[in-house]
Design a protein around this motif. Structure first.
Motif, PDB file in Angstrom:
ATOM      1  N   PHE A 101       0.876  -1.209   0.094  1.00  0.00           N
ATOM      2  CA  PHE A 101      -0.034   0.046  -0.074  1.00  0.00           C
ATOM      3  C   PHE A 101       1.034   1.378  -0.112  1.00  0.00           C
ATOM      4  CE2 PHE A 101      -3.012  -3.220   1.793  1.00  0.00           C
ATOM      5  CZ  PHE A 101      -4.027  -2.719   0.860  1.00  0.00           C
ATOM      6  N   GLY A 102       2.504   1.283  -0.173  1.00  0.00           N
ATOM      7  CA  GLY A 102       3.128   2.151  -0.320  1.00  0.00           C
ATOM      8  C   GLY A 102       3.164   2.930   0.991  1.00  0.00           C
ATOM      9  N   ILE A 103       3.060   2.319   2.147  1.00  0.00           N
ATOM     10  CA  ILE A 103       3.289   2.902   3.417  1.00  0.00           C
ATOM     11  C   ILE A 103       4.538   2.512   4.064  1.00  0.00           C
ATOM     12  CG2 ILE A 103       2.468   3.068   5.765  1.00  0.00           C
ATOM     13  CD1 ILE A 103      -0.417   1.814   4.793  1.00  0.00           C
ATOM     14  N   GLU A 104       5.278   3.466   4.598  1.00  0.00           N
ATOM     15  CA  GLU A 104       6.663   3.170   4.959  1.00  0.00           C
ATOM     16  C   GLU A 104       6.771   2.443   6.425  1.00  0.00           C
ATOM     17  OE1 GLU A 104      10.459   5.971   6.634  1.00  0.00           O
ATOM     18  OE2 GLU A 104       8.615   6.905   5.983  1.00  0.00           O
ATOM     19  N   TYR A 105       7.840   1.558   6.087  1.00  0.00           N
ATOM     20  CA  TYR A 105       7.616   0.462   7.275  1.00  0.00           C
ATOM     21  C   TYR A 105       8.326   1.059   8.618  1.00  0.00           C
ATOM     22  CZ  TYR A 105       9.129  -3.445  10.288  1.00  0.00           C
ATOM     23  OH  TYR A 105       9.431  -4.144  11.193  1.00  0.00           O
ATOM     24  N   LYS A 106       7.757   0.865   9.575  1.00  0.00           N
ATOM     25  CA  LYS A 106       8.195   1.238  10.899  1.00  0.00           C
ATOM     26  C   LYS A 106       7.952  -0.015  11.564  1.00  0.00           C
ATOM     27  CE  LYS A 106       7.271   6.220  10.754  1.00  0.00           C
ATOM     28  NZ  LYS A 106       6.533   7.137  11.267  1.00  0.00           N
ATOM     29  N   ASN A 107       9.093  -0.276  12.611  1.00  0.00           N
ATOM     30  CA  ASN A 107       9.162  -1.357  13.595  1.00  0.00           C
ATOM     31  C   ASN A 107       8.119  -1.025  14.671  1.00  0.00           C
ATOM     32  OD1 ASN A 107       9.470  -3.524  15.205  1.00  0.00           O
ATOM     33  ND2 ASN A 107      11.603  -3.624  15.176  1.00  0.00           N
ATOM     34  N   LEU A 108       6.842  -1.548  14.642  1.00  0.00           N
ATOM     35  CA  LEU A 108       5.918  -1.276  15.737  1.00  0.00           C
ATOM     36  C   LEU A 108       6.244  -2.001  16.984  1.00  0.00           C
ATOM     37  CD1 LEU A 108       2.616  -1.882  13.561  1.00  0.00           C
ATOM     38  CD2 LEU A 108       4.015   0.263  13.994  1.00  0.00           C
ATOM     39  N   MET A 109       6.971  -2.839  17.090  1.00  0.00           N
ATOM     40  CA  MET A 109       7.333  -3.726  18.434  1.00  0.00           C
ATOM     41  C   MET A 109       8.345  -2.577  19.207  1.00  0.00           C
ATOM     42  SD  MET A 109       5.581  -6.446  18.042  1.00  0.00           S
ATOM     43  CE  MET A 109       6.399  -6.903  19.293  1.00  0.00           C
ATOM     44  N   VAL A 110       8.773  -1.656  18.712  1.00  0.00           N
ATOM     45  CA  VAL A 110       9.467  -0.721  19.535  1.00  0.00           C
ATOM     46  C   VAL A 110       8.983   0.732  19.433  1.00  0.00           C
ATOM     47  CG1 VAL A 110      11.877  -1.729  19.230  1.00  0.00           C
ATOM     48  CG2 VAL A 110      11.038  -0.091  17.509  1.00  0.00           C
ATOM     49  N   ASN A 111       7.603   0.651  19.301  1.00  0.00           N
ATOM     50  CA  ASN A 111       6.672   1.858  18.983  1.00  0.00           C
ATOM     51  C   ASN A 111       5.845   1.920  20.342  1.00  0.00           C
ATOM     52  OD1 ASN A 111       4.741   3.773  18.702  1.00  0.00           O
ATOM     53  ND2 ASN A 111       5.394   3.703  16.458  1.00  0.00           N
ATOM     54  N   LYS A 112       6.025   3.026  21.324  1.00  0.00           N
ATOM     55  CA  LYS A 112       5.235   3.087  22.491  1.00  0.00           C
ATOM     56  C   LYS A 112       3.862   3.042  22.154  1.00  0.00           C
ATOM     57  CE  LYS A 112       8.882   4.863  25.696  1.00  0.00           C
ATOM     58  NZ  LYS A 112       9.096   6.047  26.457  1.00  0.00           N
ATOM     59  N   ASN A 113       3.370   3.758  21.047  1.00  0.00           N
ATOM     60  CA  ASN A 113       2.045   3.887  20.829  1.00  0.00           C
ATOM     61  C   ASN A 113       1.094   2.566  20.351  1.00  0.00           C
ATOM     62  OD1 ASN A 113       2.068   6.850  21.658  1.00  0.00           O
ATOM     63  ND2 ASN A 113       2.928   7.442  19.518  1.00  0.00           N
ATOM     64  N   ALA A 114       2.201   1.880  19.594  1.00  0.00           N
ATOM     65  CA  ALA A 114       1.566   0.481  19.153  1.00  0.00           C
ATOM     66  C   ALA A 114       1.829  -0.599  20.044  1.00  0.00           C
ATOM     67  CB  ALA A 114       2.455   0.546  17.724  1.00  0.00           C
TER      68      ALA A 114
END
Length: 308
Positions: free
Chosen positions: A154-167
């Protein structure tokens, strides 16, 4: 007085007769009973350690409320308490309707092959340890995993959600729902299957559609199991899931998901401050007991029926 003694003797006789009649069922119950006696009941005796200075060698010194004061004065305690209540509340209240909804859907599917297949698949995650579940979810959210691949499509930049406090909390919620919704739906599905077919036939004769049958027959039958499960779950509001948090936590998100259980684990087992850890655990247990009694009292006032 003599009449009361006679009634009591009859009750005792009937109890032993019932035990003798169903001896094999009680024998199957014995391992679970022994587990609770040795690991739950006898453990309560060790709670006195919260009021003593524990020493490996020598006598323990009574210090009163010293460790409770230390607990409440710890700078990170309020944040840990907030995390515990937030994560537990999400698991208890936000996820509470999903097993009921899933049981209703399974009932609509019926006893077809597809329905049985869905049931088996939905129960399987419950039998997996949190180590395996965390491994599956971490792999899915890692670079090159399922989530990152979908984001790339979907053309979304990947971010490691496992180290994201909001996720991290939504990830914990999702993994808990994936693991428990199918298994928790068993009690509600059993209650639905126990409804007499005559009620459905009478409702159909009166012209009731499927939605009215659900509303006026099935949901009232689920009221008592729902109240009972809710009361029991409220008692665990201070237990947000040690195994899950330990396996999903890392240094980047620890401040967001650090709970009382992980705090007790670090202080008690890692730092060997057993008295301090016992005080924290006792505080958690007292709060849970009070909440169970309060919830049962409120349910009795509102519905006229409690959990027991």
């Amino acid at each position: 007085m003599a009449k009361e003694l006679q009634i009591r003797k009859k009750s005792e006789v009937s109890t032993w007769q019932r035990v003798k009649k169903y001896k094999w069922i009680y024998l199957m119950l014995l391992p679970a009973l022994l587990y609770f006696i040795f690991f739950r009941v006898t453990a309560i005796m060790g709670m006195k350690l919260a009021f003593y200075d524990y020493k490996i060698v020598g006598e323990n010194t009574f210090v009163g409320m010293k460790y409770f004061k230390m607990l409440f004065e710890t700078p990170s305690f309020l944040n840990i308490l907030k995390n515990t209540l937030l994560i537990s509340s999400i698991k208890i209240f936000l996820l509470f309707p999903f097993p009921v909804i899933f049981a209703l859907l399974l009932n609509e599917v019926g006893r077809s092959r597809f329905g049985k297949f869905v049931q088996v698949i939905s129960y399987m995650p419950h039998f997996l340890s949190w180590v395996i579940i965390a491994g599956i979810w971490i792999d899915a959210f890692s670079q090159g995993g399922v989530v990152s691949s979908l984001m790339g499509m979907f053309g979304i930049e990947y971010k490691n959600l496992m180290v994201n406090k909001n996720a991290i909390i939504p990830i914990l919620t999702g993994s808990e729902m994936w693991r428990s919704v199918g298994w928790d739906s068993i009690i509600y599905l059993s209650a639905i299957l126990g409804i007499s077919k005559e009620l459905y036939d009478a409702a159909a004769i009166d012209g009731a559609g499927r939605w009215k049958m659900v509303k006026h027959i099935i949901l009232p039958a689920l009221a008592i199991p729902m109240v009972t499960v809710l009361i029991l779950n409220v008692g665990f509001i201070m237990s947000a899931g040690l195994d899950q948090i330990l396996n999903f936590s890392n240094d980047a998100v620890l401040s967001r998901i650090d709970i009382i259980d992980t705090y007790v684990y670090r202080i008690g087992l890692v730092n060997t401050q057993y008295s301090f850890a016992t005080a924290a655990s006792l505080f958690k247990g007292i709060i849970g007991t009070v909440l169970i009694l309060a919830t049962d009292f409120i349910s009795k006032r509102l519905t006229g029926k409690g959990a027991w």
